[in-house]
Design an enzyme around this catalytic site. Sequence first.
Site, short mmCIF file in Angstrom:
data_model
loop_
_atom_site.label_atom_id
_atom_site.label_comp_id
_atom_site.label_asym_id
_atom_site.label_seq_id
_atom_site.Cartn_x
_atom_site.Cartn_y
_atom_site.Cartn_z
N ARG A 61 -2.69 -2.27 -3.26
CA ARG A 61 -3.90 -1.48 -3.02
C ARG A 61 -3.84 -0.26 -3.94
O ARG A 61 -2.87 0.51 -3.89
CB ARG A 61 -3.94 -1.04 -1.57
N HIS A 76 -12.64 2.55 0.52
CA HIS A 76 -12.60 1.54 1.59
C HIS A 76 -13.42 0.31 1.20
O HIS A 76 -13.89 -0.44 2.06
CB HIS A 76 -13.20 2.07 2.92
N ARG A 108 -9.86 15.11 7.68
CA ARG A 108 -10.71 15.57 6.58
C ARG A 108 -12.04 16.11 7.08
O ARG A 108 -12.61 15.57 8.05
CB ARG A 108 -11.00 14.43 5.60
N GLU A 110 -7.76 -5.66 5.63
CA GLU A 110 -7.66 -5.34 4.20
C GLU A 110 -6.53 -6.11 3.53
O GLU A 110 -6.64 -6.52 2.38
CB GLU A 110 -7.47 -3.82 4.02
N ASN A 167 0.87 -1.17 0.00
CA ASN A 167 0.00 0.00 0.00
C ASN A 167 0.92 1.23 0.00
O ASN A 167 1.47 1.60 1.03
CB ASN A 167 -0.89 -0.04 1.25
#
Length: 402
Positions: A94, A183, A244, A387, A13
């Site tokens: 990813r 996600h 965010r 993940e 990732n």
Amino acid sequence: MTERIDGSVLVVNAGSSSLKYQVLEPTTEEVIADGLAEQIGESTSRIKHWYRGHDVVVEGVLPDHEAAIAKVLELFRSDGVDIADSGLAAVGHRVAHGGRSFFAPTLIDAEVRSEIERLGPLAPLHNPANLVGVNAVTALLPDVPAVAVFDTAFFHDLPAAASTYALDAEVAAQYAIRRYGFHGTSHEYVSRKTAETLDREYADLNQIVLHLGNGASMSAVAGGKPIDTTMGMTPLEGLVMGTRTGDIDAGIVFQLSRVAGMSIDDIDTLFNKKSGLKGLCGENDFRSVLERADGGDEAAQLAYDVYLHRLRRYIGAYMVELGRVDTIVFTAGVGENAAPVRADSLAGLENYGIEIDAERNAIRSKEPRVISTDASTITVLVVPTNEELAIARQAMEVAYPA
Ligand code: ADP
């Protein structure tokens, strides 16, 4: 003689200045190695590397991702593993944005690489970095099949009413502006794992999944098909996150540009990196926010209240969209660990069939678990996400089709 890691998968990732990796065996779920290279391209860089119970931290200078990966391969060699010749079966990358092109895990070749590059403008903060990771690993491990797993893929078939912005249709079509969702690997893994945990058919369950990490998103999954999610064209939309804003009146962009004279790049950085919990109370680590709020800190309390307000708004929205809800599932750093967030986000909803069991909610565990009472009509669970495992499994399926 190199140590063998036959049948294992390297999951990568790559962020703009970081590179997370894991080597795992997708069938036994055994994690063989795990690591993080940070501050790539800065004056000092650092790699934390763990291999079968031993960890090392190396500081030095890593000018780019290729240098970082070369260093990681060197660390593996000090562990006795020559990654290129050890039986590694596949690499899973990813990749944040699949745009309209990719909605399934895809074997990476030159054409796929250039398509990911072409999608760069859709996800300028993520895709270019992901691609640098893909290229760097491919250069060093050219013979291992590499598969891209897209964070948007699970949401590819969102109903049009949920994926369409009320924007001039021609402009939207020309610039591929729609809600993509992110996600996805986690939402799919966790919703499937929930069905498995409850010994129910995936297709029979209507679920609300709350992925609450530093980035945060929620999805409504009806019978295994997502019908809505909180992130949009980019990961900025929806819930309040670590740094965010989540949902915000787009008019604020015009205001900041016209009145404050901020550039688009300044506003991008403000919304993505300096807002959310961090913008509200100076901190994006949820543990500190909780501690400070408990200690009476007003800014931290307000940050917590704003965070929860947004969560509850979407829980209500998704209950209505789904009509019947069977499970509400918490996952990721905050969802798995912050019992107060779970309790507060569902407090007072007994009339809707939601009842959290305080004792069950307080249990700390790495295992999937039910935290609602036996009387609760909606089953509330904590299901740790994984993940890396999901990416490793998808990489194997694509690299070695049955
Ligand atoms: P990401 O993968 O998006 O970087 P994670 O899923 O690892 O994020 O979640 C990170 C967040 O989880 C951080 O805000 C961290 O403070 C929070 N977190 C981790 N452990 C706890 C805990 N015990 N209580 C509250 N929050 C926690």
